[in-house]
Every structure is written in structure tokens, then in C-alpha cells.
Design a protein around this motif. Structure first.
Motif, PDB file in Angstrom:
ATOM      1  N   GLU A  44      -7.273  -2.567   2.344  1.00  0.00           N
ATOM      2  CA  GLU A  44      -7.054  -1.250   2.726  1.00  0.00           C
ATOM      3  C   GLU A  44      -6.826  -0.860   4.326  1.00  0.00           C
ATOM      4  O   GLU A  44      -5.993   0.129   4.608  1.00  0.00           O
ATOM      5  CB  GLU A  44      -8.824  -0.567   2.672  1.00  0.00           C
ATOM      6  N   VAL A  45      -7.298  -1.735   5.072  1.00  0.00           N
ATOM      7  CA  VAL A  45      -6.808  -1.801   6.360  1.00  0.00           C
ATOM      8  C   VAL A  45      -5.362  -2.026   6.510  1.00  0.00           C
ATOM      9  O   VAL A  45      -4.836  -1.090   7.331  1.00  0.00           O
ATOM     10  CB  VAL A  45      -7.579  -2.986   7.400  1.00  0.00           C
ATOM     11  N   ALA A  46      -4.874  -2.844   6.049  1.00  0.00           N
ATOM     12  CA  ALA A  46      -3.236  -3.104   5.938  1.00  0.00           C
ATOM     13  C   ALA A  46      -2.487  -1.836   5.605  1.00  0.00           C
ATOM     14  O   ALA A  46      -1.626  -1.560   6.301  1.00  0.00           O
ATOM     15  CB  ALA A  46      -2.998  -4.384   5.131  1.00  0.00           C
ATOM     16  N   ARG A  47      -2.869  -1.385   4.268  1.00  0.00           N
ATOM     17  CA  ARG A  47      -2.458  -0.085   3.889  1.00  0.00           C
ATOM     18  C   ARG A  47      -2.358   1.154   4.934  1.00  0.00           C
ATOM     19  O   ARG A  47      -1.395   1.708   5.255  1.00  0.00           O
ATOM     20  CB  ARG A  47      -3.143   0.399   2.730  1.00  0.00           C
ATOM     21  N   ALA A  48      -3.894   1.337   5.282  1.00  0.00           N
ATOM     22  CA  ALA A  48      -3.719   2.489   6.487  1.00  0.00           C
ATOM     23  C   ALA A  48      -3.027   2.163   7.753  1.00  0.00           C
ATOM     24  O   ALA A  48      -2.589   3.158   8.252  1.00  0.00           O
ATOM     25  CB  ALA A  48      -5.265   2.614   6.814  1.00  0.00           C
ATOM     26  N   LEU A  49      -2.851   1.006   8.234  1.00  0.00           N
ATOM     27  CA  LEU A  49      -2.069   0.624   9.444  1.00  0.00           C
ATOM     28  C   LEU A  49      -0.821   0.668   8.973  1.00  0.00           C
ATOM     29  O   LEU A  49       0.041   0.169  10.049  1.00  0.00           O
ATOM     30  CB  LEU A  49      -2.701  -0.469  10.341  1.00  0.00           C
TER      31      LEU A  49
END
Length: 224
Positions: A44-49
């Protein structure tokens, strides 16, 4: 004590990403997740960033006869970090260290090949690396991960977790360049108490999330 902060690791990852928004859309940013529980959060962090995602695997080296005590750790890329105090105190020989390291290296390699499905590890040299887990308790695994990751010469290491005790975050701050602990509840007790669903993440889920993120980036690159 209040109730759980997060429904599951995916919700925790979305929440954590908001605290990392200043790292979004930076071409040098890489997200490395500690498997297995850190991978849904890291996804989720990688997707958002808008960043690539990979795993960074750390295996504890248990002291002979005191396996629960870490005499060191090995990590992705054949990196080894030792705890000289434990080695001295228990009079552990180089041969004993090598034997334990060999055994753990086999498991580490098995996991790496299983998780990545043939994809090479991300190159982190000179990059900004966000090291993610689903939470910290004592922080010993994360401290080993930071020390091992330094050996790969990233430009900047950011440790990011949804939940941890404040004192553990402070200890990790001494090693990382930046630490983001989204929640620091007091009293803390255990990471799992802050999740409604804290079921173990499976190897298959780790593989699927890494594959999904790689495909998302490939599709995005193709469209743009």
C-alpha cells in the motif's frame, strides 16, 4: 487501553503512506518490506508513493544453545551483521557462527527465490529506501535490517511502521536517517493487539503482492 487502530495490514499501509506523502513520485524512492507481515503494508505504501516494491529478508542468527538470543543476523544480498558482545559473552567461535549462518542462508535463499519468482532484487545503491514492517516491538529485526541495508549503500534509509512503542522508535532513530512511526500507543504490549485482523501473511500472498506491484509499474510505464 484503546481498541485496535487498524482493520488489517492493508489499512495500516494506507494510513502509513499518508505520513510518507512527501516521498511520493520521487524516481529514486524504493520500498523494501520485511516479510511476511510487512509486505501488505509495503504494498500500500509503494502504491501510494508510486514506487517499486521488493522484500528485504532478515534471518536471526541464534546463539548455539541459546537460539532465542540473537548473536547476529543475515540479510538479503549475503550481508551479515554480528553482535560482538554476545559472541564474547558466550565464547562463540567463528566456526559456530559460520555453521548457523550457512543454515539460515539456505532458508533466506529459498525465500528469496520463492518470493521474487525470478525477478532480480531492486538496486538500492544511491537510492532513497523506505524500510517497512507491520510494527515494531523490541525493534531487533529492524535494527539488523538497517545495519545490513547500509552495506548496500543507499543514499537515505527511512524506517516506516504503522505502530510501535515510542522508546523503540527512538532506538531505531539512532541507526536510520528518518523514522516514521504512525502510532505510538501507551501502554504498547504487542503489535498484533493494534490490528483487528492479524492473521499470518502467507508466502503465496507475498509472491502475489510483489507480482501485482511489478505489473502495476509495468502497465503504468507502458501507458506513459
Amino acid at each position: 487501553m484503546q481498541g485496535p487502530e487498524f482493520q488489517d495490514r492493508f489499512m495500516a499501509g494506507r494510513d502509513l503512506a499518508r505520513h510518507l506523502a512527501h516521498h511520493a513520485h520521487q524516481p529514486e524512492t524504493r520500498v523494501l518490506a520485511l516479510p511476511r507481515g510487512g509486505v501488505p503494508v509495503g504494498y500500500e505504501v509503494a502504491r501510494a508513493l508510486d514506487a517499486p516494491l521488493d522484500v528485504f529478508i532478515v534471518r536471526k542468527l541464534g546463539a548455539p544453545g541459546h537460539e532465542e538470543l540473537a548473536m547476529g543476523a543475515i540479510a538479503t544480498g549475503g550481508i551479515q551483521v554480528l553482535n560482538p558482545e554476545v559472541l564474547r559473552e558466550l565464547d562463540i567461535s567463528r566456526e559456530q557462527v559460520a555453521a548457523v549462518a550457512r543454515r539460515e542462508a539456505q532458508e533466506l535463499l529459498r525465500r528469496e527465490s520463492s518470493y521474487r519468482s525470478g525477478r532480480p532484487p531492486l538496486d538500492v545503491q544511491g537510492r532513497e529506501v523506505i524500510l517497512v514492517d507491520d510494527g515494531l516491538a523490541t525493534g531487533s529485526t529492524m535494527r539488523a535490517a538497517v545495519a545490513a541495508l547500509r552495506e548496500r549503500h543507499p543514499a537515505h534509509i527511512i524506517v516506516a511502521v504503522p505502530v510501535a512503542p515510542a522508546e523503540t522508535c527512538e532506538e531505531v532513530e539512532a541507526l536510520a536517517d528518518e523514522v516514521v512511526c504512525a502510532r505510538t500507543p501507551e501502554p504498547f504490549y504487542a503489535v498484533g493487539l493494534w490490528y483487528r485482523n492479524f492473521e499470518q501473511t502467507s508466502d503465496a500472498e507475498v509472491r502475489e503482492l510483489l507480482e501485482r506491484r511489478a505489473q502495476e509499474l509495468a502497465t503504468h510505464a507502458h501507458i506513459s
